[in-house]
Design an enzyme around this catalytic site. Structure first.
Site, short mmCIF file in Angstrom:
data_model
loop_
_atom_site.label_atom_id
_atom_site.label_comp_id
_atom_site.label_asym_id
_atom_site.label_seq_id
_atom_site.Cartn_x
_atom_site.Cartn_y
_atom_site.Cartn_z
N SER A 190 -34.06 60.09 -62.62
CA SER A 190 -35.00 60.24 -63.72
C SER A 190 -36.43 59.86 -63.31
O SER A 190 -36.93 60.36 -62.31
CB SER A 190 -34.50 59.38 -64.89
OG SER A 190 -35.15 59.73 -66.07
N ASP A 248 -27.05 67.48 -68.31
CA ASP A 248 -28.25 66.73 -68.65
C ASP A 248 -29.18 67.62 -69.47
O ASP A 248 -29.41 68.77 -69.11
CB ASP A 248 -28.96 66.29 -67.36
CG ASP A 248 -30.13 65.36 -67.63
OD1 ASP A 248 -30.32 64.94 -68.79
OD2 ASP A 248 -30.86 65.04 -66.66
N HIS A 301 -27.12 63.08 -67.19
CA HIS A 301 -28.33 62.53 -66.56
C HIS A 301 -28.00 61.50 -65.47
O HIS A 301 -28.67 61.43 -64.46
CB HIS A 301 -29.17 61.89 -67.66
CG HIS A 301 -30.56 61.54 -67.26
ND1 HIS A 301 -31.46 62.48 -66.82
CD2 HIS A 301 -31.22 60.35 -67.26
CE1 HIS A 301 -32.62 61.88 -66.56
NE2 HIS A 301 -32.49 60.59 -66.81
#
Ligand SMILES: *[C@@H]1O[C@H](CO)[C@@H](O)[C@H](O)[C@H]1NC(C)=O
Ligand SMILES: *[C@@H]1O[C@H](CO)[C@@H](O)[C@H](O)[C@H]1NC(C)=O
Ligand SMILES: *[C@@H]1O[C@H](CO)[C@@H](O)[C@H](O)[C@H]1NC(C)=O
Ligand SMILES: *[C@@H]1O[C@H](CO)[C@@H](O)[C@H](O)[C@H]1NC(C)=O
Ligand SMILES: *[C@@H]1O[C@H](CO)[C@@H](O)[C@H](O)[C@H]1NC(C)=O
Length: 452
Positions: A167, A371, A431
């Site tokens: 991320s 995600d 994610h």
């Protein structure tokens, strides 16, 4: 950067387990045979800014740690804790119940968790003006940490060193990777820097926003009306980014997330096949704020420090580590970290990835199929914008299927690589790739670090 102060602290896991179980010396505990050496410390990276790191030496029954790579893991947010979430929820030796993790990366690498930017996890600042406010500050702080780390741990100077990230950590990894490459060439940091891996990474946030609508629509999570609403707010994010109004873009990003929540009955941004988990007490306590930035921060940072993890880190872990200031709690400054980076949040760093590729640094991009917040379509969109001269050759290639279990026909991922760029499409992961698909994540680690 003066000479680094080196710590001699070398604690071991069994001390924690004994502590937990109240066992004295000589007790028999069911513990993996090769429990490893670990060390941790603070580095003061700037005045009033103290960064915490935690290193585990690889524990492979057949190989000395010096024959395996060193991997630094960087969490997202900004404000998510690598020593907490990455370590106990994703790749470290123990899970958040302190049970051994079958898919820990420690069997194939030594692991360095760093709580950065300062204020994240166990890292802290002493003055509110000491938080990092942009990527270049995050990078220069990390250079101080890495110099100190490699000066003090000469046994890692020759070991291949990779930065893996998730991320917002991906954006930091790109910036840090480029600066580290320069520092190694100039001889200011001695390490065997071998590549960066960008997981569901924040390289071009607006490319994520622009693909939210089409992705959700194709997955039966938006109807025509919902798609129109999401596309409308996504356009406004794009306009703000194009004009360089990054704070406005950050605010609009938050607005787009709310439009999606409303239209999808609360889809989980981190894995679209699950529902958003109920708010933790910590989240609820922040709920009275009407500030959209606080809401955005909740969504991006709070999921990385749920109540259970918070209790673990502020309980037995803090006790084990001993050096955490008594008056400071893990995660206490996380929302300040996020808010201080507000103006940086939406800035793309595609050009940094280009520079890495040009410099010959190995770059791996990996992304979870489920995600939403950093969806795979958005990653492919910024990839197409690279100026790297080998990009057309990369695109001409066909992907290959990968199987994390060689005895199974179930496809775990697709993979493509050309020269120093590789891309992994990880199936059935959201994610947090190692959290959802531990076996495949471990296989990828081994592939990226040239172990298979
Ligand atoms: C492992 O490698 C380190 C550093 O090269 C060395 O000091 C140590 O003796 C090695 N340990 C074993 C068991 O071979
Ligand atoms: C971990 O591995 C052991 C032994 O192979 C197995 O029995 C156990 O179910 C695994 N645990 C998980 C959570 O997969
Ligand atoms: C800095 O902050 C830590 C954590 O709150 C605290 O323990 C320490 O005393 C502070 N140091 C100074 C010099 O204020
Ligand atoms: C870096 O690691 C590779 C792979 O282990 C090794 O071949 C090379 O000699 C190392 N380079 C340095 C400068 O230590
Ligand atoms: C970089 O990637 C290339 C191509 O996959 C590979 O041959 C090389 O060994 C990698 N280098 C390192 C240090 O991982």
């Amino acid at each position: 950067m003066g000479p680094a102060r080196c710590s001699l602290l070398v604690p071991r896991w069994p001390s924690l387990l004994s502590l937990l179980l109240g066992l004295g010396a000589g007790a028999v505990v069911d513990w993996p045979a090769q429990e490893g050496k670990e060390v941790w410390d603070y580095v003061t990276v700037r005045k009033d800014a103290h960064m915490f790191w935690w290193l585990y030496y690889a524990t492979n029954p057949c190989k000395n740690f010096s024959e395996l790579p060193l991997v630094m893991w960087l969490q997202g947010g900004p404000g998510g804790s690598s020593t907490g979430f990455g370590n106990f929820e994703e790749i470290g030796p123990l899970d958040s119940d302190l049970k051994p993790r079958n898919t820990t990366w420690l069997q194939s690498a030594s692991l360095l968790f760093v709580d950065n930017p300062v204020g994240t996890g166990f890292s802290y600042v002493n003055k509110s003006n000491a938080y990092a406010t942009d990527l270049s500050m995050v990078v220069s702080d990390m250079m101080v940490l890495l110099k100190s780390f490699f000066d003090c741990h000469k046994e890692f100077q020759m070991v291949p060193f990779y930065i893996f990230s998730e991320s917002y950590g991906g954006k930091m990894a790109a910036g840090i990777g480029l600066q580290l490459h320069k520092a190694v060439q100039e001889g200011t940091i001695k390490c065997n820097f071998s590549g960066v891996a960008l997981g569901d990474s924040w390289i071009s946030p607006v490319d994520s926003v622009l693909t939210w609508g089409p992705y959700l629509y194709s997955m039966s999570l938006l109807d025509d009306k919902g798609l129109a609403e999401v596309s409308e707010v996504a356009e406004r994010v794009l306009n703000a980014v194009n004009k360089g109004f990054y704070r406005e873009a950050t605010r609009l990003w938050g607005e787009a997330e709310m439009v999606i929540e409303k239209n999808t009955d609360g889809v989980n941004f981190y894995n679209i096949l699950t529902k958003r988990s109920p708010m933790s007490a910590m989240e609820s306590s922040l709920d009275f704020f009407r500030n959209s930035l606080v809401r955005l921060c909740q969504r991006h940072v709070r999921h990385l420090q749920g109540d259970a993890l918070s209790q673990l880190m502020n309980g037995v872990i803090k006790k084990k580590l001993k050096i955490i200031p008594e008056d400071f709690s893990w995660g206490a400054q996380a929302s300040n970290v996020f808010m201080n980076m507000e103006g940086d949040f939406m800035k793309p760093v595609i050009s940094i990835v280009d520079e890495l590729l040009e410099a010959g640094v190995n770059v791996t991009v990996y992304n979870g199929q489920l995600d939403l917040i950093v969806g795979t379509m958005g990653q492919e969109a910024w990839l197409r914008k690279l100026k790297w001269r080998e990009l057309p050759r990369f695109h001409e290639l066909k992907w290959k299927a990968l199987y994390s279990d060689p005895k199974s026909l179930e496809t775990s991922a697709f993979f493509k690589s050309h020269e120093n760029l590789a891309f992994y499409w990880i199936l059935r992961a959201g994610h947090m790739v190692p959290y959802d698909q531990g076996d495949m994540a471990l296989k990828m680690l081994r592939m990226v670090t040239q172990q298979e």
